[in-house]
Scaffold this motif. Sequence first.
Motif, PDB file in Angstrom:
ATOM      1  N   ILE A  75       0.845  -1.200   0.000  1.00 54.68           N
ATOM      2  CA  ILE A  75       0.000   0.000   0.000  1.00 54.68           C
ATOM      3  C   ILE A  75       0.875   1.242   0.000  1.00 54.68           C
ATOM      4  CG2 ILE A  75      -1.691   1.356   1.324  1.00 54.68           C
ATOM      5  CD1 ILE A  75      -2.880  -1.334   2.256  1.00 54.68           C
ATOM      6  N   ARG A  76       1.932   1.239   0.790  1.00 60.39           N
ATOM      7  CA  ARG A  76       2.831   2.403   0.836  1.00 60.39           C
ATOM      8  C   ARG A  76       3.540   2.598  -0.499  1.00 60.39           C
ATOM      9  NH1 ARG A  76       5.082   0.284   6.161  1.00 60.39           N
ATOM     10  NH2 ARG A  76       3.265   0.556   7.471  1.00 60.39           N
ATOM     11  N   LEU A  77       3.916   1.507  -1.127  1.00 62.80           N
ATOM     12  CA  LEU A  77       4.544   1.615  -2.449  1.00 62.80           C
ATOM     13  C   LEU A  77       3.557   2.195  -3.457  1.00 62.80           C
ATOM     14  CD1 LEU A  77       6.626  -1.678  -2.638  1.00 62.80           C
ATOM     15  CD2 LEU A  77       7.450   0.656  -2.248  1.00 62.80           C
ATOM     16  N   LYS A  78       2.310   1.792  -3.381  1.00 65.48           N
ATOM     17  CA  LYS A  78       1.283   2.327  -4.277  1.00 65.48           C
ATOM     18  C   LYS A  78       1.073   3.820  -4.015  1.00 65.48           C
ATOM     19  CE  LYS A  78      -2.270   2.099  -7.131  1.00 65.48           C
ATOM     20  NZ  LYS A  78      -2.187   1.942  -8.543  1.00 65.48           N
ATOM     21  N   ILE A  79       1.077   4.217  -2.748  1.00 72.12           N
ATOM     22  CA  ILE A  79       0.949   5.641  -2.411  1.00 72.12           C
ATOM     23  C   ILE A  79       2.100   6.418  -3.041  1.00 72.12           C
ATOM     24  CG2 ILE A  79       1.088   7.329  -0.525  1.00 72.12           C
ATOM     25  CD1 ILE A  79      -0.424   5.222   1.215  1.00 72.12           C
ATOM     26  N   LEU A  80       3.316   5.909  -2.916  1.00 68.43           N
ATOM     27  CA  LEU A  80       4.472   6.586  -3.513  1.00 68.43           C
ATOM     28  C   LEU A  80       4.325   6.683  -5.030  1.00 68.43           C
ATOM     29  CD1 LEU A  80       7.450   5.129  -1.440  1.00 68.43           C
ATOM     30  CD2 LEU A  80       6.388   7.388  -1.242  1.00 68.43           C
ATOM     31  N   MET A  81       3.827   5.631  -5.657  1.00 65.46           N
ATOM     32  CA  MET A  81       3.629   5.666  -7.114  1.00 65.46           C
ATOM     33  C   MET A  81       2.575   6.720  -7.495  1.00 65.46           C
ATOM     34  SD  MET A  81       3.953   1.612  -8.202  1.00 65.46           S
ATOM     35  CE  MET A  81       2.437   1.732  -9.058  1.00 65.46           C
ATOM     36  N   LEU A  82       1.486   6.790  -6.733  1.00 63.06           N
ATOM     37  CA  LEU A  82       0.454   7.784  -7.009  1.00 63.06           C
ATOM     38  C   LEU A  82       0.998   9.200  -6.832  1.00 63.06           C
ATOM     39  CD1 LEU A  82      -2.592   6.082  -5.265  1.00 63.06           C
ATOM     40  CD2 LEU A  82      -2.310   6.459  -7.728  1.00 63.06           C
ATOM     41  N   LEU A  83       1.786   9.409  -5.804  1.00 65.65           N
ATOM     42  CA  LEU A  83       2.366  10.731  -5.579  1.00 65.65           C
ATOM     43  C   LEU A  83       3.378  11.081  -6.662  1.00 65.65           C
ATOM     44  CD1 LEU A  83       2.754  10.716  -1.696  1.00 65.65           C
ATOM     45  CD2 LEU A  83       1.051  11.932  -3.070  1.00 65.65           C
ATOM     46  N   LYS A  84       4.107  10.087  -7.147  1.00 70.44           N
ATOM     47  CA  LYS A  84       5.049  10.316  -8.242  1.00 70.44           C
ATOM     48  C   LYS A  84       4.302  10.742  -9.504  1.00 70.44           C
ATOM     49  CE  LYS A  84       8.418   8.016 -11.182  1.00 70.44           C
ATOM     50  NZ  LYS A  84       7.685   8.060 -12.432  1.00 70.44           N
ATOM     51  N   GLU A  85       3.165  10.102  -9.780  1.00 66.39           N
ATOM     52  CA  GLU A  85       2.364  10.453 -10.951  1.00 66.39           C
ATOM     53  C   GLU A  85       1.764  11.845 -10.823  1.00 66.39           C
ATOM     54  OE1 GLU A  85      -0.489   7.309 -11.190  1.00 66.39           O
ATOM     55  OE2 GLU A  85       1.018   5.824 -11.761  1.00 66.39           O
ATOM     56  N   GLY A  86       1.515  12.286  -9.592  1.00 69.63           N
ATOM     57  CA  GLY A  86       0.973  13.626  -9.361  1.00 69.63           C
ATOM     58  C   GLY A  86      -0.535  13.687  -9.546  1.00 69.63           C
TER      59      GLY A  86
END
Length: 107
Positions: free
Chosen positions: A20-31
């Motif tokens: 879940i944390r990795l997915k959050i980081l990916m979403l934040l990277k996408e903006g």
Amino acid sequence: MRQNVEFAVAQAAKVLSDPIRLKILMLLKEGRQEVYQAPVCSAFAHAICPEDLKLGLGDISSSKLSYHLKELKDEGFIQECREGKRIYYLLKPDRLKRLIELLLGFY
């Protein structure tokens, strides 16, 4: 000194070990995406509020999301920006870069 490096790497790995944390980081990277509902953050247009993160994560409770955001924030992977009552989150790429440098030096 080496023990401190080992601890730092282990702590970061622990935080990053959750999907879940990795997915959050990916979403934040996408903006920020156009489908998001919250107003755009005036300080950081690419920042995302928790309600919009929930859209990207699917079925997750607010309390569970809050917990994961706190873990990522405490370890320095993300930062928050407050505007009035609304909180936005964004990635801190320098933290990831430092972790990679630590890993390269460690091994």
